[in-house]
Design a protein around this motif. Structure first.
Motif, PDB file in Angstrom:
ATOM      1  N   ASN A 133     -18.810  34.695  22.651  1.00 47.40           N
ATOM      2  CA  ASN A 133     -17.638  34.798  21.790  1.00 47.40           C
ATOM      3  C   ASN A 133     -18.078  34.549  20.347  1.00 47.40           C
ATOM      4  OD1 ASN A 133     -17.812  31.963  21.426  1.00 47.40           O
ATOM      5  ND2 ASN A 133     -16.417  31.566  23.121  1.00 47.40           N
ATOM      6  N   PRO A 134     -17.160  34.615  19.366  1.00 49.92           N
ATOM      7  CA  PRO A 134     -17.599  34.444  17.979  1.00 49.92           C
ATOM      8  C   PRO A 134     -18.310  33.128  17.703  1.00 49.92           C
ATOM      9  CG  PRO A 134     -15.448  35.490  18.017  1.00 49.92           C
ATOM     10  CD  PRO A 134     -15.755  35.104  19.446  1.00 49.92           C
ATOM     11  N   ARG A 135     -17.934  32.065  18.367  1.00 55.82           N
ATOM     12  CA  ARG A 135     -18.605  30.776  18.138  1.00 55.82           C
ATOM     13  C   ARG A 135     -20.049  30.795  18.633  1.00 55.82           C
ATOM     14  NH1 ARG A 135     -16.572  25.539  20.206  1.00 55.82           N
ATOM     15  NH2 ARG A 135     -18.150  24.802  18.747  1.00 55.82           N
ATOM     16  N   THR A 136     -20.286  31.435  19.770  1.00 63.00           N
ATOM     17  CA  THR A 136     -21.645  31.443  20.317  1.00 63.00           C
ATOM     18  C   THR A 136     -22.482  32.602  19.774  1.00 63.00           C
ATOM     19  OG1 THR A 136     -20.985  32.711  22.279  1.00 63.00           O
ATOM     20  CG2 THR A 136     -20.903  30.295  22.437  1.00 63.00           C
ATOM     21  N   PRO A 180     -15.318  41.819  17.591  1.00 67.70           N
ATOM     22  CA  PRO A 180     -16.147  40.920  18.402  1.00 67.70           C
ATOM     23  C   PRO A 180     -16.087  41.307  19.882  1.00 67.70           C
ATOM     24  CG  PRO A 180     -14.105  39.828  17.791  1.00 67.70           C
ATOM     25  CD  PRO A 180     -14.102  41.149  17.081  1.00 67.70           C
ATOM     26  N   VAL A 181     -17.244  41.410  20.499  1.00 67.64           N
ATOM     27  CA  VAL A 181     -17.320  41.777  21.917  1.00 67.64           C
ATOM     28  C   VAL A 181     -17.315  40.483  22.731  1.00 67.64           C
ATOM     29  CG1 VAL A 181     -18.639  43.000  23.686  1.00 67.64           C
ATOM     30  CG2 VAL A 181     -18.579  43.878  21.335  1.00 67.64           C
ATOM     31  N   VAL A 182     -16.137  40.021  23.061  1.00 67.18           N
ATOM     32  CA  VAL A 182     -15.972  38.744  23.763  1.00 67.18           C
ATOM     33  C   VAL A 182     -16.097  38.977  25.266  1.00 67.18           C
ATOM     34  CG1 VAL A 182     -14.380  36.852  24.223  1.00 67.18           C
ATOM     35  CG2 VAL A 182     -14.519  37.837  21.915  1.00 67.18           C
ATOM     36  N   HIS A 197     -24.048  47.679  15.244  1.00 62.58           N
ATOM     37  CA  HIS A 197     -23.623  46.368  15.713  1.00 62.58           C
ATOM     38  C   HIS A 197     -24.576  45.283  15.233  1.00 62.58           C
ATOM     39  CE1 HIS A 197     -26.450  47.952  18.678  1.00 62.58           C
ATOM     40  NE2 HIS A 197     -26.641  46.730  19.129  1.00 62.58           N
ATOM     41  N   ALA A 198     -24.139  44.047  15.373  1.00 64.15           N
ATOM     42  CA  ALA A 198     -24.902  42.887  14.919  1.00 64.15           C
ATOM     43  C   ALA A 198     -24.399  41.674  15.683  1.00 64.15           C
ATOM     44  CB  ALA A 198     -24.725  42.683  13.419  1.00 64.15           C
ATOM     45  N   SER A 199     -25.016  40.514  15.443  1.00 66.63           N
ATOM     46  CA  SER A 199     -24.483  39.262  15.977  1.00 66.63           C
ATOM     47  C   SER A 199     -24.891  38.109  15.079  1.00 66.63           C
ATOM     48  CB  SER A 199     -24.949  39.014  17.418  1.00 66.63           C
ATOM     49  OG  SER A 199     -26.335  38.735  17.471  1.00 66.63           O
ATOM     50  N   ASP A 200     -24.061  37.077  15.069  1.00 67.04           N
ATOM     51  CA  ASP A 200     -24.236  35.932  14.169  1.00 67.04           C
ATOM     52  C   ASP A 200     -24.923  34.769  14.884  1.00 67.04           C
ATOM     53  OD1 ASP A 200     -22.979  37.218  12.021  1.00 67.04           O
ATOM     54  OD2 ASP A 200     -20.992  36.639  12.754  1.00 67.04           O
ATOM     55  N   PRO A 201     -25.289  33.713  14.140  1.00 66.15           N
ATOM     56  CA  PRO A 201     -25.866  32.521  14.767  1.00 66.15           C
ATOM     57  C   PRO A 201     -24.908  31.875  15.765  1.00 66.15           C
ATOM     58  CG  PRO A 201     -26.298  32.520  12.412  1.00 66.15           C
ATOM     59  CD  PRO A 201     -25.327  33.645  12.662  1.00 66.15           C
ATOM     60  N   ARG A 208     -26.073  30.973  24.347  1.00 64.70           N
ATOM     61  CA  ARG A 208     -25.532  32.296  24.649  1.00 64.70           C
ATOM     62  C   ARG A 208     -26.650  33.115  25.275  1.00 64.70           C
ATOM     63  NH1 ARG A 208     -24.967  37.740  21.422  1.00 64.70           N
ATOM     64  NH2 ARG A 208     -27.165  37.421  21.891  1.00 64.70           N
ATOM     65  N   ILE A 209     -26.467  33.481  26.549  1.00 69.44           N
ATOM     66  CA  ILE A 209     -27.499  34.201  27.300  1.00 69.44           C
ATOM     67  C   ILE A 209     -26.910  35.497  27.830  1.00 69.44           C
ATOM     68  CG2 ILE A 209     -29.099  34.121  29.251  1.00 69.44           C
ATOM     69  CD1 ILE A 209     -29.044  31.072  29.036  1.00 69.44           C
ATOM     70  N   GLY A 210     -27.581  36.576  27.528  1.00 68.26           N
ATOM     71  CA  GLY A 210     -27.158  37.881  28.035  1.00 68.26           C
ATOM     72  C   GLY A 210     -28.344  38.820  28.116  1.00 68.26           C
TER      73      GLY A 210
END
Length: 281
Positions: A133-136, A180-182, A197-201, A208-210
């Motif tokens: 999610n956005p936090r992770t 956000p791809v939750v 696409h991108a992702s944050d810290p 966060r494992i995927g």
């Protein structure tokens, strides 16, 4: 078996992505997560090094039976088949592991830029083994960006960037448009190879494992001079554009390690010979 509804398939075609989809139960996701932590905890925190040194986090399905099983999950393949047809190869796979509090991030990019595949029919399945999610630091994606075609990218040397060369879209990105791809553990998303696409810290309270799995129809080929390898996971391969990859008999057995090293060496050779795939399309 049909997995995607007409509206879900339409969303993928129109927006360049679809989520959430169910791969397996939360209990199965926990089992896969335990396997990741058991087998890949000592691997380098980046998915691959700039020198091309093999990492357990790149193409783990060649090294570990659990990963070979995961990339063959029937529900994932059913959804991918709805988009690209019944003859499916795994071209590449990366384990994305952001520890809690990690500053690591993924810059704005298109998956297709450095893969060298034609035509652009590659689908990425992003499978969540923990909460994303956005936090992770979940994936954020720009709707309809796959319609812009192949965009120019540049390399950026930054130790916090989780792509091997820090490859980043050179155009101005309106991040406020990003979705956000939750995903919950056991869910997955699908996105088009040209979707930006991108992702944050990860500022959350858990890692966060995927796993990002690159699926292609067997008709897709690599445009560079290096002959690469891939794994047939459904249907038949009547084209033989890639050398077939065997499944591992056991964790890190000698034959599996040799196959993994060979596959990665070819991939990195191709990356060096075609430094930016924007020039090849």
């Amino acid at each position: 078996m049909k997995m995607l509804s007409e509206s879900e398939a339409g969303r993928y075609r129109d927006e360049g992505y679809v989520f959430p989809l169910q791969a397996f139960s939360a209990e199965t996701a926990a089992s896969y997560r335990a396997a990741v932590e058991r087998t890949c905890a000592d691997a380098a925190p980046r998915p691959a090094t700039l020198t091309g040194t093999p990492s357990y986090r790149v193409k783990p399905y060649l090294l570990f039976p659990w990963a070979a099983s995961l990339v063959r999950t029937a529900s994932i393949l059913d959804a991918v088949e709805d988009l690209i047809g019944p003859d499916i190869l795994v071209y590449h796979t990366t384990l994305w592991w952001k520890t809690k509090g990690s500053p690591n991030r993924v810059p704005w990019h298109q998956d297709g830029t450095y893969f060298g595949l034609a035509p652009h029919e590659h689908v990425t399945a992003w499978v969540a083994l923990s909460t994303s999610n956005p936090r992770t630091g979940c994936v954020r994606i720009l709707p309809r960006s796959h319609r812009t075609g192949q965009m120019a990218h540049g390399d950026h040397r930054d130790s916090t960037l989780m792509l091997s060369r820090g490859q980043t879209v050179q155009a101005e990105i309106d991040a406020a448009r990003a979705v956000p791809v939750v995903l919950r553990p056991g869910e997955f998303s699908l996105h088009h190879t040209l979707a930006v696409h991108a992702s944050d810290p990860n500022t959350g309270d858990d890692d966060r494992i995927g796993i990002g799995i690159s699926y292609i129809p067997t008709r897709v080929r690599h445009v560079g001079p290096t002959r690469l390898s891939a794994t047939l996971v459904r249907g038949r391969d009547g084209y033989r554009h890639f050398d077939p990859e065997p499944s591992p008999a056991a964790d890190l057995d000698a034959a599996a390690v040799a196959v993994h090293q060979d596959s990665n060496a070819r991939f990195w050779q191709a990356s060096r010979l075609i430094p930016e795939m924007a020039r090849a399309h």
